[in-house]
Structure formats: C-alpha cells, structure tokens
Write an enzyme that holds these catalytic residues in place. Structure first.
Site, short mmCIF file in Angstrom:
data_model
loop_
_atom_site.label_atom_id
_atom_site.label_comp_id
_atom_site.label_asym_id
_atom_site.label_seq_id
_atom_site.Cartn_x
_atom_site.Cartn_y
_atom_site.Cartn_z
N SER B 217 -27.15 -44.50 -21.88
CA SER B 217 -27.80 -44.05 -20.64
C SER B 217 -29.02 -43.21 -21.04
CB SER B 217 -26.82 -43.30 -19.75
OG SER B 217 -26.57 -42.03 -20.24
N GLY B 219 -31.08 -41.51 -19.02
CA GLY B 219 -31.52 -40.63 -17.94
C GLY B 219 -32.26 -41.40 -16.86
N GLY B 222 -32.77 -45.28 -16.87
CA GLY B 222 -31.70 -46.24 -16.67
C GLY B 222 -30.86 -46.48 -17.90
N GLY B 248 -23.56 -39.94 -14.83
CA GLY B 248 -23.00 -40.70 -15.93
C GLY B 248 -21.61 -41.23 -15.60
N ASP B 249 -20.82 -40.42 -14.89
CA ASP B 249 -19.47 -40.86 -14.51
C ASP B 249 -19.56 -42.02 -13.52
OD1 ASP B 249 -18.55 -38.77 -16.09
OD2 ASP B 249 -18.53 -37.37 -14.40
#
Lengths: 310, 310
Positions: B217, B219, B222, B248-249
């Site tokens: 990831s 940020g 994408g 992120g989750d």
C-alpha cells in the site's frame, strides 16, 4: 464514622512514556490505575490513620465497576457509592520519563439525571445520621446543579455534623451559602473566590462569605488557618521535594481526623502539614510515607499564632 | 466464513481536546470508544460487505469485556476471542481540535502465558476447518513468541485455507517463513523488511522471502500488486482528503472478500483501493463511507498492468 463525598469519582490512570511529543505515536512503558477523585483519596488517608470511613458519590459504567472493585481491598473504607447510568470518568496522567513532567487528560464524567441527584440527596441524609464529620470533595459531574454543595452543607448542618468543603470555582462560591464549617482552598482558588491575592486578607473575605474556618494551603509554605478560635500558620521544616499529587487531599484528611478527635487547632494543623509533606515525599502518587509523617509530626512542623483579631 | 485473528485486540479510545500542550492539564470535550485492533477493523468491513466473519485472538480484563460487548452489536461478526488473564490494552488517540493533529498513546497489551498461547493455537486450528480465508493482523502482545505468525500461517496452509498476513517488523519478517499467500505491507514496512525503498524491487524481494503475493500500500497512490498471476497498480481517481485511520484495514477486507469471491486480481485491487479511499473520506475514523465506496468502484479506480515478468 467519617463520610467523604466524591460526586465525580474517577479511575486515575498513570501512563509512563519516554518523551511526550504532540502529533507522535507513543508506546506506554507502564500503566497503573487506582480509584480516584478527591474524596476517595481523603478516605484512604483517613483509613490509614485508623478511622472508619464511608465513601459516597456516584459510580457508573465499566469504569465505575473498576473503581468500586479497587475500594473493596482497602481496610476501613466502606463503599456507599450510588450507581448511576452514565460512565465514571477516567483521568490520565502521562508522565514523561525524560523530563519528569506530567500531562493531564481529564474526562468530563457522567451526566447525572435529576432523578439520580435527588436519590443521592436522600441517601446522603441517611448517611449523616451515623456520621462524626463529612467532607464534600472535588468537582461536580455534568448534570449536577452548580449550587449542589450548598444543599449538602445545609443538610449536614441540620444533622449537626461538621462539614468540610473542598472544591473550587463556582461550586465553591455557591457552596459557601450553606455555611460550611471548614474550607481548604489553595492560594489560587482563594484568589479566584475573593479577588484578593493576599492569603490572610482573602481568607478573612472567605469567612465573611460563609465559611466558619478557612484553612488556606500555601503549597510548600504550609497552611494558613483563620478560624473563630484564632489564626495560625503551620509550615513543614524545610522544602520537601517530590510529587504533590494528593498532598491537598492528605491535608483534608489530617484536618478531619483532628476535628473528630477533638484536637486543638495547632495539633490539627501540624497533622495536616505533616501528612501533606509525607504525601509529597511518597514514591507512589497520592500515598503518604508513614515514617516521614511520624518524623515530621514528632519534630518538624512549626505552628505559630498569627497576630490580629480573628 | 472468514476468520480474522487479532492477538493484541484493543479498546480504541478517542479524546478531543482544545490544544494539547505537554505538562498542562486538559479537559476532554468528547470521549468515544470502540473495539479495535486491525483484525477487528477488518472484520467490521467484511461484515458490512455481507460476509460472515469470526474474530479470534485474545481478550482479557475489564477492557477485554468492553471490547467483547462492543462486538455483540455488529451483525455478521461472531466473537471467538479467547479469554486471557491479563488485561486487553487501551489505545488513546488525542485529537487536538485546534490543529487537527492526533497524538497516540498505546498500552502494551496483556502478557500472554505459554499455556494461553498453546490453547489459542489449538482453538485456531479448530476454527480453520470452517474457514474460507484467514487474516492474521497486527502486533503481538507481550509473551507471544515473535515467530508466532509463521506457525499460524503453516497451520492455515496445512488446512488449505488461504492466509493473509498484515503485520510489521520482526513478526512480519519471521512470519514469512510460513509462506503466507498474501502480505499487505505499506512502503515503510516493506523497506524495513527488505532494505529497498523502491516498492517494486522491495515487493519482489518480499516474494523471494516467502510471500506468494505482495500487495504494497503506497498511501494516496494506491496499491502495487506483485503476484504469480501478474503485476498491477491500482490508484484512486484523485487524492482523497480525510483521516487515514483504518484505511489499510479496509484494503485488507477488500482483498480478502475478493479472494473468497474468486474475483480476478484487477477487481480485487479496485475494491481494496475503493474501500481504502472511502475509509479516508468517512467522518468516523475506521468506518467507510458506503456511497463514496460505490461511486469509486463504479467509475474511479484505475488498475493498470505493470510491465516485466512476474
């Protein structure tokens, strides 16, 4: 039995971190928690001095349960806290291990309904029938009327129970209308109440507003007492270094225990100053160091009469 | 049924204050709390997408009770958390209303005994028999061996259940030995793991260390996916502004749901990016904005194949 009232009880949580920086993420290295709120602290010290104490006020939610569990292990302290629907507040003291500074975060406390406040007042009157003295301590949770303490003071006086009021700001100002036997403001609280930054003058003004006796705590300089029986200053032998958390509550415990033991004022004041200093010296915040207390009481506290009419 | 594992569950508490200053005392203007820890966040998003989820990990003490109570009201989420003698940690996010900055204070979590860890491993194997996929999420509480995730990954692979590992630092490094199907590090975590700050190069290195597929990831830019089936980049249509907590989750939930629905990689990635962006846009930290999610999914996420051999 002595009754202490803590309307805004708390779970006092202490976090130790290495270097507190706003906008950063911190790992807490140590967590400690204990039941808090001024009246609960006063009760613990009174119990340690050998008095039977009943604590009342409000406790609610999971945090309230933790506070009550924390009281069950304290000999001499009986729990008469009243359940409330809202949640008892947490207070968080973040101690920076690098600087020794403490940053305090205080939740507001539960919103108390009119019915809960009314039920408390009834329960308080019942408790007064067995009380030798009562201390009304600390801030008011949301929902409790700002003039609450005046009513509780009047109830105590009607029951002929000596009553000490230890609060600040508007609750103190309004509480004086009930004519408490004793208040224990610090210099800032006294200045806020009276507009005078000169403690003796301010204490006299507070007496005119309704307090029978005023014991002003002047930090490291000790106490100034202005009472119908006379005026005194009581000071520790030297500046004591340590954590002042709870020192004021220990002074309240000293004054109350001296009152119910019918000690003369100078002895009450010496006890309050010694307990207060022994709390500053204790390694755990809010506890007092018994050895230091006994030493200070034995040789250290100087009590001098103040000149002038009471 | 999807299983999410959160060994170090938390009660996530958010305090709003006006101006956080070290060494000062602060009145908290607003308190909110909710069950936390990455795997619990992933489970809530999966459930919102219509999946049945079972959450496991450890919960203990009063805080653990509050976490479990907080889960009972979430449709689609079943609680299989294992009781532990130590207390579940609190995390405190202090949001400064003046600056918008967040200061984070994280308790360490309960110390898990060898017997508790052993009992968890057995219970986890039982859960695997009914699982379509499993996500292993977040930090390890004290006491759990640092190589814990490698064992759980192996157990999942033995049970032929696809396993996603979302952690960082040494637990991630050691967890790769179990050969997880999927890891989802951010750029910093990937650099810490591989020593390379170039995401594509680092993702390839992470695959060589044992991860079958790496979804990095990046940020606001994408996701970068490096898989045996190919490489892709997936980016939101424009920079989204908001609170990245939980983004992120949500991406993990997007990837897992796409996996169990047998979607092709580009659709999985588009879903993960849309959920992640919709979480940044949501007014409540950690929730996702469903309208934004559906809009982003409908027209906004660009998925492009990367050149080069997989």
């Amino acid at each position: 039995m002595i009754v202490t009232v803590t309307l805004n009880t708390a779970l006092d949580i202490t976090y130790r971190v290495r270097g507190l920086r706003p906008h950063a993420s911190h790992r807490i290295t140590e967590v400690t928690e204990r039941p808090g709120g001024k009246g609960l602290n006063v009760a613990r010290v009174l119990a340690a001095l050998g008095h039977e104490v009943t604590v009342t006020g409000f406790a609610g939610g999971t945090t309230g349960d933790v506070v009550r569990e924390g009281l069950t292990g304290v000999p001499g302290v009986s729990d008469a806290l009243m359940p409330v629907a809202g949640a008892t507040r947490r207070t968080i003291a973040v101690v920076d291990e690098l600087t020794g500074d403490t940053t305090q975060l205080n939740e507001p406390g539960p919103t108390v309904t009119a019915a809960e406040w009314s039920a408390f007042q009834e329960a308080f009157e019942d408790l007064l029938s067995g009380a030798a003295a009562v201390a009304l301590c600390g801030s008011l949770p949301p929902g409790v009327p700002v003039g609450a303490y005046a009513g509780l003071v009047r109830a105590a006086r009607t029951a002929q129970v000596p009553v000490l009021l230890d609060t600040s700001g508007e609750p103190l100002r309004r509480g004086l209308a009930g004519r408490p036997d004793l208040i224990k403001p610090n210099a800032d609280e006294l200045a806020e109440l009276t507009g005078s930054h000169e403690p003796l003058r301010a204490a006299q003004a507070a007496r005119r507003r309704g307090a029978r006796s005023v014991i002003a705590s002047l930090g490291p300089e000790g106490l100034l007492a202005v009472t119908p029986e006379g005026r005194w200053r009581a000071a520790p032998p030297a500046h004591v270094h340590g954590n002042p958390t709870g020192a004021g509550d220990s002074a309240v415990a000293g004054l109350l225990s001296g009152l119910v033991e019918h000690l003369p004022w100078p002895e009450r004041l010496a006890r309050a100053v010694a307990l207060s200093a022994a709390t500053v010296l204790a390694p755990v915040a809010g506890e007092f160091d018994r050895t230091a207390y006994e030493e200070l009481l034995g040789r250290g506290v100087e009590v001098t009469a103040e000149a002038g009419a009471a």
